[in-house]
Enzyme design. Structure first.
Site, PDB file in Angstrom:
ATOM      1  N   ARG A 148       0.836  -1.202   0.000  1.00 39.61           N
ATOM      2  CA  ARG A 148       0.000   0.000   0.000  1.00 39.61           C
ATOM      3  C   ARG A 148       0.863   1.241   0.000  1.00 39.61           C
ATOM      4  O   ARG A 148       1.805   1.374   0.770  1.00 39.61           O
ATOM      5  CB  ARG A 148      -0.907   0.042   1.224  1.00 39.61           C
ATOM      6  CG  ARG A 148      -1.676   1.353   1.288  1.00 39.61           C
ATOM      7  CD  ARG A 148      -2.907   1.251   2.099  1.00 39.61           C
ATOM      8  NE  ARG A 148      -3.602   2.529   2.165  1.00 39.61           N
ATOM      9  CZ  ARG A 148      -4.684   2.720   2.877  1.00 39.61           C
ATOM     10  NH1 ARG A 148      -5.211   1.725   3.570  1.00 39.61           N
ATOM     11  NH2 ARG A 148      -5.281   3.888   2.884  1.00 39.61           N
ATOM     12  N   ARG A 197      -7.027   1.420  -3.396  1.00 37.32           N
ATOM     13  CA  ARG A 197      -5.927   0.946  -2.555  1.00 37.32           C
ATOM     14  C   ARG A 197      -5.774  -0.568  -2.638  1.00 37.32           C
ATOM     15  O   ARG A 197      -6.752  -1.294  -2.823  1.00 37.32           O
ATOM     16  CB  ARG A 197      -6.081   1.412  -1.120  1.00 37.32           C
ATOM     17  CG  ARG A 197      -7.227   0.848  -0.283  1.00 37.32           C
ATOM     18  CD  ARG A 197      -8.576   1.537  -0.483  1.00 37.32           C
ATOM     19  NE  ARG A 197      -8.542   2.986  -0.421  1.00 37.32           N
ATOM     20  CZ  ARG A 197      -8.664   3.680   0.703  1.00 37.32           C
ATOM     21  NH1 ARG A 197      -8.821   3.069   1.853  1.00 37.32           N
ATOM     22  NH2 ARG A 197      -8.656   4.979   0.676  1.00 37.32           N
ATOM     23  N   ASP A 203      -6.782  -2.164   2.668  1.00 33.58           N
ATOM     24  CA  ASP A 203      -7.247  -1.276   3.728  1.00 33.58           C
ATOM     25  C   ASP A 203      -7.706  -2.159   4.877  1.00 33.58           C
ATOM     26  O   ASP A 203      -8.568  -3.019   4.690  1.00 33.58           O
ATOM     27  CB  ASP A 203      -8.420  -0.463   3.170  1.00 33.58           C
ATOM     28  CG  ASP A 203      -8.780   0.741   4.027  1.00 33.58           C
ATOM     29  OD1 ASP A 203      -7.953   1.151   4.867  1.00 33.58           O
ATOM     30  OD2 ASP A 203      -9.888   1.268   3.838  1.00 33.58           O
ATOM     31  N   ASP A 257      -9.185  -1.911   8.717  1.00 33.36           N
ATOM     32  CA  ASP A 257      -9.754  -0.984   9.685  1.00 33.36           C
ATOM     33  C   ASP A 257     -10.109  -1.704  10.974  1.00 33.36           C
ATOM     34  O   ASP A 257     -10.696  -2.792  10.936  1.00 33.36           O
ATOM     35  CB  ASP A 257     -11.045  -0.365   9.137  1.00 33.36           C
ATOM     36  CG  ASP A 257     -10.806   0.565   7.957  1.00 33.36           C
ATOM     37  OD1 ASP A 257      -9.757   1.236   7.944  1.00 33.36           O
ATOM     38  OD2 ASP A 257     -11.661   0.607   7.057  1.00 33.36           O
TER      39      ASP A 257
HETATM   40  N1  ROI Z   1     -15.946   1.312  -1.081  1.00 31.49           N
HETATM   41  C1  ROI Z   1     -16.150  -0.003  -0.938  1.00 31.49           C
HETATM   42  N2  ROI Z   1     -17.142  -0.577  -1.613  1.00 31.49           N
HETATM   43  N3  ROI Z   1     -15.364  -0.762  -0.134  1.00 31.49           N
HETATM   44  C2  ROI Z   1     -14.347  -0.222   0.569  1.00 31.49           C
HETATM   45  O1  ROI Z   1     -13.646  -0.947   1.307  1.00 31.49           O
HETATM   46  C3  ROI Z   1     -14.113   1.150   0.464  1.00 31.49           C
HETATM   47  N4  ROI Z   1     -13.117   1.754   1.164  1.00 31.49           N
HETATM   48  C4  ROI Z   1     -12.916   3.061   1.084  1.00 31.49           C
HETATM   49  C5  ROI Z   1     -13.754   3.952   0.222  1.00 31.49           C
HETATM   50  C6  ROI Z   1     -12.863   4.700  -0.755  1.00 31.49           C
HETATM   51  C7  ROI Z   1     -14.487   4.945   1.136  1.00 31.49           C
HETATM   52  N5  ROI Z   1     -14.749   3.236  -0.534  1.00 31.49           N
HETATM   53  C8  ROI Z   1     -14.944   1.892  -0.390  1.00 31.49           C
HETATM   54  O2  ROI Z   1     -11.960   3.598   1.823  1.00 31.49           O
END
Ligand code: ROI
Length: 163
Positions: free
Chosen positions: A86, A96, A99, A101
């Protein structure tokens, strides 16, 4: 593990073979010191939230038992993001490779400069709520209420469960 807490982690990717990214991230999380995997949802293909000029995402949610502090868990997840290539461009809501979280950390409400738990937007995001429901249907989200109530207000749209 002493004082282990159940935490929920959101996984997302929309670059560089997203399904493989999610599988690799899951394995890396499961191997973290002081973290034990409890469950992982199905993988979902999901339409991007935010800018639409980016590929669809693959999303999943994982539960773990951990004795790491919330910040230690966040830093360990960020190290996995970096390991998997990343690059933080600073672009808001851009594509990305990975991600990760911290969605929930026990029943704690956390408001630190780098970490907000429950994760912001958790209540509106189908790509978080539906996978979460698969592994924790009885969950009550601190300050937001039962997961089932949130789901009732969150249409199952733009999501495809992969198998
Ligand atoms: N949209 C989807 N569908 N899934 C994600 O994990 C995701 N993550 C993000 C943003 C860009 C807000 N949109 C996303 O960070």
């Amino acid at each position: 593990m002493n004082h282990a807490i159940i935490a929920y982690i959101g996984l997302g990717s929309n670059l560089a073979e997203p399904i493989a990214q999610i599988h690799a991230a899951r394995a890396a999380i499961a191997q973290l010191h002081d973290v034990r995997e409890l469950a992982i949802s199905s993988l979902y293909q999901s339409v991007p939230m935010g800018p639409q000029d980016q590929p669809d995402y693959v999303n999943a949610v994982m539960s773990v038992q951990t004795s790491l502090t919330p910040m230690a868990l966040l830093r360990a997840l960020q190290a996995i993001e970096t390991d998997q290539g990343r690059i933080r461009t600073g672009e808001r809501w851009g594509a990305r490779t990975l991600d990760l979280d911290v969605l929930l950390y026990g029943d704690q409400i956390i408001d630190l400069p780098d970490l907000t738990v429950p994760h912001v937007g958790i209540s509106e995001r189908a790509f978080v709520l539906y996978p979460l429901f698969e592994i924790a249907p009885q969950l009550v989200i601190p300050s937001k209420g039962p997961l089932t109530d949130l789901l009732a207000h969150c249409p199952y749209s733009g999501l495809t469960r992969l198998d």
